[in-house]
Scaffold this motif. Structure first.
Motif, PDB file in Angstrom:
ATOM      1  N   LEU A  23       1.010  -1.027   0.052  1.00 25.22           N
ATOM      2  CA  LEU A  23       0.216  -0.081  -0.137  1.00 25.22           C
ATOM      3  C   LEU A  23       0.883   1.444  -0.119  1.00 25.22           C
ATOM      4  O   LEU A  23       0.592   2.253  -0.756  1.00 25.22           O
ATOM      5  CB  LEU A  23      -1.075   0.050   1.324  1.00 25.22           C
ATOM      6  N   GLU A  64      -7.290  -1.167  -0.042  1.00 22.09           N
ATOM      7  CA  GLU A  64      -7.898  -0.761   0.872  1.00 22.09           C
ATOM      8  C   GLU A  64      -9.141  -1.521   1.254  1.00 22.09           C
ATOM      9  O   GLU A  64      -9.656  -1.726   2.318  1.00 22.09           O
ATOM     10  CB  GLU A  64      -8.604   0.724   0.737  1.00 22.09           C
ATOM     11  N   GLN A  68     -10.042  -4.111   4.668  1.00 19.19           N
ATOM     12  CA  GLN A  68     -11.256  -4.363   5.105  1.00 19.19           C
ATOM     13  C   GLN A  68     -12.081  -5.884   5.183  1.00 19.19           C
ATOM     14  O   GLN A  68     -12.429  -6.004   6.238  1.00 19.19           O
ATOM     15  CB  GLN A  68     -12.259  -3.597   4.186  1.00 19.19           C
ATOM     16  N   LEU A  74      -6.561   0.062   8.279  1.00 16.64           N
ATOM     17  CA  LEU A  74      -5.815   0.347   7.355  1.00 16.64           C
ATOM     18  C   LEU A  74      -4.409   1.352   7.637  1.00 16.64           C
ATOM     19  O   LEU A  74      -4.478   2.353   8.433  1.00 16.64           O
ATOM     20  CB  LEU A  74      -6.562   1.654   6.127  1.00 16.64           C
TER      21      LEU A  74
END
Ligand SMILES: [Fe+2]
Ligand SMILES: [Fe+2]
Length: 167
Positions: A23, A64, A68, A74
């Motif tokens: 990420l 993202e 979840q 996050l």
């Protein structure tokens, strides 16, 4: 995570760590690509990078979603590998003045980024399956296919440039 602490105890911890790493990498790629697009001269290269910037934004959104789906808050961890690839790309492009050579440098740096992403997503998909999350694996697989296709497009652009120069 520090030098004298051991924060990764399980495959799940390792998976989450690599999710945070990719990420960070995707966000850094998305923030660096506009400058690469500006520096590129050939329309083919510019268009290819522009299209992939759009896809990169989708990659961030998918990650993202994976956080979840996996039930993890996050967050990111610094990824020195992508920092190194992008810093080197920046240094090299600052050294080149010829437009065509600069395009070759940009395309090769962009491919180094794609190869890094391909290896990371390949591993994440395998681990997601191992951890019993085929839904996360499927989402990560969509991104992997786009990274591979960006890599192929960059190869084609580089080959066409070489053929053009040889003619
Ligand atoms: Fe990506
Ligand atoms: Fe990519």
């Amino acid at each position: 995570m520090g030098l004298f602490t051991r924060d990764i105890h399980s495959m799940n911890d390792l998976f989450v760590h690599q999710l945070k790493d990719i990420l960070y990498a995707e966000r850094r790629i998305a923030s660096t690509m506009p400058a690469m697009i500006d520096k590129a001269s050939s329309m083919e290269l510019k268009d290819c990078l522009r299209d992939h910037l759009e896809q990169t934004r989708t990659h961030i959104a998918r990650l993202e979603q994976v956080f979840q789906m996996h039930g993890v808050a996050l967050s990111t961890v610094k990824c020195p590998a992508i920092d190194g690839i992008l810093d080197e790309a920046d240094e090299i492009s600052d050294e080149v003045d010829d437009k065509s050579v600069l395009d070759a440098a940009i395309a090769s740096s962009a491919q180094a980024v794609e190869h890094y992403e391909i290896t990371r997503y390949g591993t994440l998909i395998a681990w997601a399956k191992e951890l019993g999350h085929p839904d996360c694996a499927a989402l990560l697989h969509e991104t992997l296919e786009e990274e591979k296709s960006a890599d192929k497009k960059l190869s084609t652009i580089s080959e066409e440039r070489l053929t053009h120069m040889a003619a």
